[in-house]
Structures are given as C-alpha cells and as structure tokens.
Design a protein around this motif. Sequence first.
Motif, PDB file in Angstrom:
ATOM      1  N   ASP A 179       0.798  -1.197   0.000  1.00 27.35           N
ATOM      2  CA  ASP A 179       0.000   0.000   0.000  1.00 27.35           C
ATOM      3  C   ASP A 179       0.844   1.266   0.000  1.00 27.35           C
ATOM      4  O   ASP A 179       0.390   2.335   0.417  1.00 27.35           O
ATOM      5  CB  ASP A 179      -0.947   0.002   1.186  1.00 27.35           C
ATOM      6  N   LEU A 180       2.074   1.152  -0.494  1.00 29.35           N
ATOM      7  CA  LEU A 180       2.971   2.300  -0.529  1.00 29.35           C
ATOM      8  C   LEU A 180       2.835   3.093  -1.821  1.00 29.35           C
ATOM      9  O   LEU A 180       2.802   4.320  -1.822  1.00 29.35           O
ATOM     10  CB  LEU A 180       4.414   1.825  -0.357  1.00 29.35           C
ATOM     11  N   VAL A 181       2.737   2.382  -2.931  1.00 29.03           N
ATOM     12  CA  VAL A 181       2.720   3.008  -4.247  1.00 29.03           C
ATOM     13  C   VAL A 181       1.343   2.804  -4.870  1.00 29.03           C
ATOM     14  O   VAL A 181       0.805   1.707  -4.875  1.00 29.03           O
ATOM     15  CB  VAL A 181       3.794   2.372  -5.149  1.00 29.03           C
ATOM     16  N   ARG A 182       0.756   3.891  -5.434  1.00 26.64           N
ATOM     17  CA  ARG A 182      -0.566   3.716  -6.035  1.00 26.64           C
ATOM     18  C   ARG A 182      -0.902   4.804  -7.042  1.00 26.64           C
ATOM     19  O   ARG A 182      -2.062   5.062  -7.299  1.00 26.64           O
ATOM     20  CB  ARG A 182      -1.632   3.691  -4.939  1.00 26.64           C
ATOM     21  N   GLY A 183       0.072   5.440  -7.636  1.00 30.03           N
ATOM     22  CA  GLY A 183      -0.291   6.465  -8.602  1.00 30.03           C
ATOM     23  C   GLY A 183       0.911   7.161  -9.200  1.00 30.03           C
ATOM     24  O   GLY A 183       2.030   6.653  -9.187  1.00 30.03           O
ATOM     25  N   GLY A 184       0.657   8.358  -9.713  1.00 29.60           N
ATOM     26  CA  GLY A 184       1.686   9.153 -10.352  1.00 29.60           C
ATOM     27  C   GLY A 184       2.234  10.216  -9.429  1.00 29.60           C
ATOM     28  O   GLY A 184       1.868  10.306  -8.250  1.00 29.60           O
ATOM     29  N   PRO A 185       3.103  11.051  -9.951  1.00 31.88           N
ATOM     30  CA  PRO A 185       3.767  12.057  -9.109  1.00 31.88           C
ATOM     31  C   PRO A 185       2.827  13.115  -8.538  1.00 31.88           C
ATOM     32  O   PRO A 185       3.187  13.786  -7.568  1.00 31.88           O
ATOM     33  CB  PRO A 185       4.784  12.685 -10.060  1.00 31.88           C
ATOM     34  N   ASP A 186       1.623  13.244  -9.081  1.00 35.93           N
ATOM     35  CA  ASP A 186       0.688  14.254  -8.581  1.00 35.93           C
ATOM     36  C   ASP A 186      -0.311  13.699  -7.579  1.00 35.93           C
ATOM     37  O   ASP A 186      -1.194  14.431  -7.122  1.00 35.93           O
ATOM     38  CB  ASP A 186      -0.074  14.888  -9.748  1.00 35.93           C
TER      39      ASP A 186
END
Length: 440
Positions: free
Chosen positions: A288-295
């Motif tokens: 559940d650490l990463v889930r999208g883009g830089p924005d």
Amino acid sequence: MGAPTRRHVLAAAGCSLSLAGCLLETGSEVTELVTPETTPDDDWTEPEWRPAEGVPSTADVTTTTVVSDLEIPWDLTFAGGDAFLTERDGGVRRFDATELATAADLVPADGETVLAAADLPEQAAPGEGGILGIGVHPSYPGPSELFVYYTVDDGEIENRLVSYDLESETLESVLEGIPGATTHNGGRVTIGPEDDLWVTTGDAEDPTLTQDPSSRAGAVLRLTPDGEPAPENPDWGPDGDRRIYTLGHRNPQGIAFTPQGTPIVAEHGPSARDEVSLLRPGGNYGWDLVRGGPDDPDYGSYDEYDDATPPVVNTGPETTWAPSGIAFYDGDAIAPWENHILVCGLGSNALYALKLVPDGATLEDGDGVRYDAAWLDNRLTATAYTLFEGEFGRLRHVEPGPDGSLYLLTSNRDGRASAGFPTDEDDRLIRLEPASSSAA
C-alpha cells in the motif's frame, strides 16, 4: 537526478536491500517493496495481435436477458457444453451452454444446483465474502472437476480453494490459509494457457500482508491443479510461498490472458485509483505504498520506486471504476470489440473496453480516455471506452461464450446498488451478441 526518493534515502541510511527486499515499517506502513530472490525471465515480446479498427460501441451488440432472479452471482465459466455459475451465498449452478446461446428469452430452468452452500464446510458470506470464483479442470469432462474459491468463518474469516468432482461428488481441499475479511477477498479463479490454476487474493483489510511473501494475501497465485506451486514461479526466499506469481495487490477480482499468454489483472483501488495491469513474473504492484503518479496527494508514485511494477491503467484519485471480472475478447463475431480487454465496473455501473497499442502508436481514440502518462507501463498504451453506463447497474463479470457471444453478470442485490437498481429481474445473466450491422 532530482530530489532523492524515499527508497534512495533508506538505502543511504544503511538499509540492507537484499534480493528478498527490505521491510521497514513505521506504524503499519510498509516503506520498502519486496522482490523475489530469483525471477523467471519475462518473455514479453511485442504482440502479434493488433486492435480491431474502429471504436467499440453498444450499437455493435444486441442484449438478451437469458437468466433472471439470481442471488448475487459472482462468476461464470464455460466448459464441455456446460456453463457453471456461482452465487455468493447460493452455491454453484450448471446450465446448458447451447440453451444460453440460443434462447430468445429467459431460459426456462433455473439451472441445476451441483454444489450447494451447505456442502462447503464452514462456508460463510460476511460482507463481500461467500462463494466467489470458479474454474474448471482443463481436461473437463475427464475429469469432471470444478475449482471453487469460497469464504469460511470457523471463528476466524479466511478463504479456501477446493476441488469438487461432479461424478463422485467428492470435495477435496486444494489450498487453505488464504487471509480473509468482510471485504478485500479477491476471489477470481481461472485456468491459464499452460493449464495452471490462477487465483487472485485480496489484502483482507490488512495492507501490510501484501508485502509479506509468506502470506497469501494481496497476491496472484499460480498453482498446479493439485495445489502445488507452478514449477516456473518466482522464488521468494526460504520463507516465501512459491505459489505467489505477483504480490503487492489490494483487491484484484479480475484475471484474463492476452492471446500470447500474458496475464492481465484488474483490481480495486483506494478511493478510486483502480488499476489494470499486464503482469510480469515476480512483479510487486506496490500496495500500500505506491498507487499512482507524481501528482497523487496520498500515495507514492510508481516512478519513484524501482521495484514497483506499474499498471497500464490507473484511473487516478478522482475516477472510480470499481473493476471486477474481466475478459480478453479475441473472437471476431463482434468485430469492433476484437482484441479489447473488457472490464466490468461495479460502482461505475459500466463495462469498459480497453484498446491496447504499442507505446507511442497513433490510433483513433473516439470518445475514449487514453492512459499514456510516462509513469505507466511502457510496453502498451491503453484507451478506455465506456459502454452500457447505467443500463444494467453493477456489473460483476464478463465471460466469452463458446459461440463468440459475451455474457454479463449483474450484482444489484449485494446491498450497494443505486440509481433505480435492483429491478424486478435482478440479478441477471445477459447475453451480448453481434448486431446485424456488426455481423455483416
């Protein structure tokens, strides 16, 4: 190079980034992603298939309700002239596939119940749990074996995978100890191109489990039909479960394969951020650490973490599909839909058709939404077309029939329907077949 990412900061601080990954936790947050000790070669090659020309539309098909009054159906599969359908708290029904394909109206019979809920030890249906995915032995009807994924509550909620022989009426355990909860149980079961058994599992409301290779939560499993790890699976270390093909998933409920055999998974995101991914062996999909883009204001970005495997679609923090069952339609009966990934939407009350093209290729988008951000999977670019929005309510699964038709399952009696659903006919099995203009 820019500002250091959290991954780089941890490494500089002396965290041992072993091949099995470094797990540091702050409270309940995983701050490093697990990777396998050894990973099979990714045999990805640019696909020989190409998207059909044109833009898919609901005008390409006619729809017929062939079964009504179902009780929260969840999965559907065809084999050897039979169609098997699960209901979350009702068991497994069998229908005649030819009758489903040719009926002009409702199929007269309700289908034969071949496995009742009471036949499954400790079966329970808490929240989103129950009798979920179903697969059929690749050599069916010899043996006449079904694989059923269901939720149990024997004082603690978990999920099990069992096999059931229709002739001997014997039930055997294939895999137990799959973490479960009232939500996030995953649950899809299918047979892959090499006759392996593929199973999707959810994070069981405990995201930290998805970065634990000894847990079967938040993963895509690849098994032999007797429940052993497929021999070509990644090696997750001495404490890892060799049944795990990929991990770091939140709640994957859809799995299918491209014509070249690449597995595709769709999963529910947190407050939107739904994803469709082309799996890589040993991939870590970041939850559940990463889930999208830089924005993204709440989650880490895929481009900040070398060990995160990005999806081809992430709907972003503002758009919800709530994806469930999926199919890769490689039939030519509905020509404009050929070689699209079809994704059922629950909360969105829609069916999505994803057109995949080599990254950077030019293709007519029509009214589609193109997913081409630099941080997404760079192998293929997806364009999504929305179909049947609001017409049938919540869509749980889509399955190609043996005659080239497609079949939709609704899920309007699960307590979450809105906008005029459920109707008197719900829940339904709906046949999609080419309209006369599409078939010409």
